[in-house]
Design a protein around this motif. Structure first.
Motif, mmCIF file in Angstrom:
data_model
loop_
_atom_site.group_PDB
_atom_site.id
_atom_site.type_symbol
_atom_site.label_atom_id
_atom_site.label_comp_id
_atom_site.label_asym_id
_atom_site.label_seq_id
_atom_site.Cartn_x
_atom_site.Cartn_y
_atom_site.Cartn_z
ATOM 1 N N PHE A 19 0.551 -0.997 0.003
ATOM 2 C CA PHE A 19 -0.068 0.039 0.207
ATOM 3 C C PHE A 19 0.932 1.345 0.123
ATOM 4 C CE2 PHE A 19 -2.823 2.673 1.073
ATOM 5 C CZ PHE A 19 -4.361 2.571 1.487
ATOM 6 N N ARG A 20 1.656 1.936 -0.926
ATOM 7 C CA ARG A 20 2.495 2.622 -1.758
ATOM 8 C C ARG A 20 1.925 3.187 -2.405
ATOM 9 N NH1 ARG A 20 6.769 -1.840 -2.572
ATOM 10 N NH2 ARG A 20 7.348 -3.487 -0.745
ATOM 11 N N ALA A 21 3.188 4.704 -2.257
ATOM 12 C CA ALA A 21 2.139 6.658 -2.885
ATOM 13 C C ALA A 21 3.466 6.389 -3.160
ATOM 14 C CB ALA A 21 1.869 7.297 -2.106
ATOM 15 N N TYR A 22 3.764 7.490 -4.889
ATOM 16 C CA TYR A 22 4.821 7.169 -5.617
ATOM 17 C C TYR A 22 4.392 8.834 -5.264
ATOM 18 C CZ TYR A 22 5.365 2.506 -5.722
ATOM 19 O OH TYR A 22 6.398 0.959 -5.717
ATOM 20 N N PRO A 23 6.291 9.305 -5.683
ATOM 21 C CA PRO A 23 5.879 10.796 -6.161
ATOM 22 C C PRO A 23 4.806 11.228 -7.752
ATOM 23 C CG PRO A 23 8.217 9.932 -6.399
ATOM 24 C CD PRO A 23 7.478 8.575 -5.970
ATOM 25 N N GLY A 24 4.349 12.965 -7.465
ATOM 26 C CA GLY A 24 3.272 13.048 -7.477
ATOM 27 C C GLY A 24 1.979 12.188 -7.138
ATOM 28 N N GLY A 25 2.235 11.240 -6.388
ATOM 29 C CA GLY A 25 0.867 11.150 -6.136
ATOM 30 C C GLY A 25 0.225 9.684 -6.515
ATOM 31 N N ARG A 26 1.286 8.640 -7.184
ATOM 32 C CA ARG A 26 0.411 7.821 -7.708
ATOM 33 C C ARG A 26 0.453 7.328 -6.496
ATOM 34 N NH1 ARG A 26 2.422 3.197 -10.349
ATOM 35 N NH2 ARG A 26 5.121 4.060 -10.059
ATOM 36 N N VAL A 27 -0.872 6.160 -6.296
ATOM 37 C CA VAL A 27 -0.740 5.397 -5.544
ATOM 38 C C VAL A 27 -0.991 3.490 -5.797
ATOM 39 C CG1 VAL A 27 -2.413 4.333 -3.344
ATOM 40 C CG2 VAL A 27 -1.940 6.624 -3.276
ATOM 41 N N VAL A 28 -0.717 2.518 -5.623
ATOM 42 C CA VAL A 28 -0.286 1.064 -5.922
ATOM 43 C C VAL A 28 -0.460 -0.078 -4.226
ATOM 44 C CG1 VAL A 28 1.291 0.083 -7.128
ATOM 45 C CG2 VAL A 28 1.384 1.623 -7.564
ATOM 46 N N VAL A 29 -1.628 0.034 -4.626
ATOM 47 C CA VAL A 29 -2.267 -1.333 -4.058
ATOM 48 C C VAL A 29 -1.975 -2.576 -4.438
ATOM 49 C CG1 VAL A 29 -3.951 -1.802 -2.663
ATOM 50 C CG2 VAL A 29 -3.674 0.549 -2.358
ATOM 51 N N THR A 30 -0.945 -3.227 -3.790
ATOM 52 C CA THR A 30 -1.197 -4.626 -4.301
ATOM 53 C C THR A 30 -2.222 -6.420 -3.361
ATOM 54 O OG1 THR A 30 0.753 -4.928 -3.819
ATOM 55 C CG2 THR A 30 0.671 -4.295 -6.030
ATOM 56 N N ASN A 31 -2.396 -7.100 -3.901
ATOM 57 C CA ASN A 31 -3.242 -8.344 -2.858
ATOM 58 C C ASN A 31 -3.565 -7.295 -1.622
ATOM 59 O OD1 ASN A 31 -2.161 -10.079 -4.523
ATOM 60 N ND2 ASN A 31 -0.063 -9.023 -4.061
ATOM 61 N N ASN A 32 -4.163 -6.673 -1.490
ATOM 62 C CA ASN A 32 -5.049 -6.450 -0.518
ATOM 63 C C ASN A 32 -6.264 -6.825 -0.746
ATOM 64 O OD1 ASN A 32 -3.888 -3.154 0.557
ATOM 65 N ND2 ASN A 32 -2.598 -4.676 -0.253
ATOM 66 N N THR A 33 -6.777 -6.873 0.487
ATOM 67 C CA THR A 33 -8.333 -7.642 0.580
ATOM 68 C C THR A 33 -9.570 -5.988 1.103
ATOM 69 O OG1 THR A 33 -8.788 -7.998 3.029
ATOM 70 C CG2 THR A 33 -8.364 -9.402 1.868
#
Length: 269
Positions: free
Chosen positions: A50-64
């Protein structure tokens, strides 16, 4: 075994609604500009994130869904209850981007990635509401919890050399250095380890450095009663007691939980 929660079971635990207020997301400016929600394939990509990258892109992987709600609302996973069974079973990947020029789009983590900012978490709550049709309310329950307390004698803790530095916790079994740690943070780490609510009752208000060595695979008496206790290694509970003079105590206390009243599998992208 996963539990299904209902109003009846909540009342049995001594829960009461906080003004029966439904938690809904707010304004349109709190929404992502682009968001993709897809079923996850943990075999091809087993990383849970559950991560955020420069510029505000959010990437969520394998979360219920419950994991996403817990992170978005800033509560431990075990305090998200209710909802359909799939909310605690189906895994999803989410990629989202905030509108250009927004405060969220100015997000710049101190490293390659970081936990999302408050603005991005607000947008995640909107996404949960819009794409999963989630409705929530808060309840306060009288729960069986663990209290982190001072054991017999003086705690074996040293005031942090640099209390303003970011907290540092071990990430591997062979590491044992804990630096710039508050008791609230230690309680949160214990809560994640035991999947039970842990309250800081130590009365210690400082930031501390200490060494704490344990084997995360070793079970102890606080774990599931069906789990065999391993006497060959050091559990988290034993390390707390013998190495830094703290202990965990069974008790009951009012705990605020989020109850899922409604949820649907996500709409198509």
């Amino acid at each position: 075994m996963r539990r299904r929660w209902s109003a009846r079971s909540a009342r049995a635990l001594g829960c009461f609604a906080a003004a029966a207020l439904l938690l809904r997301t707010a304004a349109a400016q709190d929404a992502f500009e682009v968001a993709f929600v897809k079923p996850a394939d943990p075999i091809s990509n087993p990383v849970v994130g559950f991560r955020a990258y420069p510029g505000g892109r959010v990437v969520v992987t394998n979360n219920t869904l419950k994991m996403v709600i817990a992170e978005s609302y800033g509560v431990p996973l075990n305090r998200v209850t209710g909802g359909p069974p799939w909310a605690d079973e189906d895994l999803y990947n989410i990629t989202a981007k905030p509108p250009s020029g927004s405060v969220a789009a100015a997000f710049m983590p101190p490293q390659a990635y970081a936990f999302p900012s408050p603005e991005l978490l607000s947008m995640m709550r909107t996404l949960v509401s819009d794409r999963f049709n989630v409705r929530l309310h808060r309840e306060t329950c009288q729960w069986a919890v663990l209290a982190l307390v001072v054991g017999k004698g003086t705690p074996k803790l040293e005031l942090a050399r640099d209390p303003t530095s970011p907290p540092r916790e071990p990430r591997r079994k062979e590491q044992n250095e804990w630096r710039s740690i508050t008791m609230q943070r230690l309680a949160a780490r214990l809560e994640a380890h035991y999947h039970r609510t842990v309250l800081d009752r130590t009365g210690l208000t400082g930031t501390y450095d200490f060494n704490l060595s344990y084997d995360p695979q070793v079970r102890d008496t606080i774990d599931s009663p069906e789990a065999p206790i391993d006497a060959t290694g050091t559990s988290f509970k034993t390390a707390l007691e013998t190495q830094i003079g703290l202990r965990l105590q069974e008790t009951k206390a009012p705990v605020e939980v989020l109850v899922i009243d409604q949820a649907k599998r996500p709409t198509a992208n």
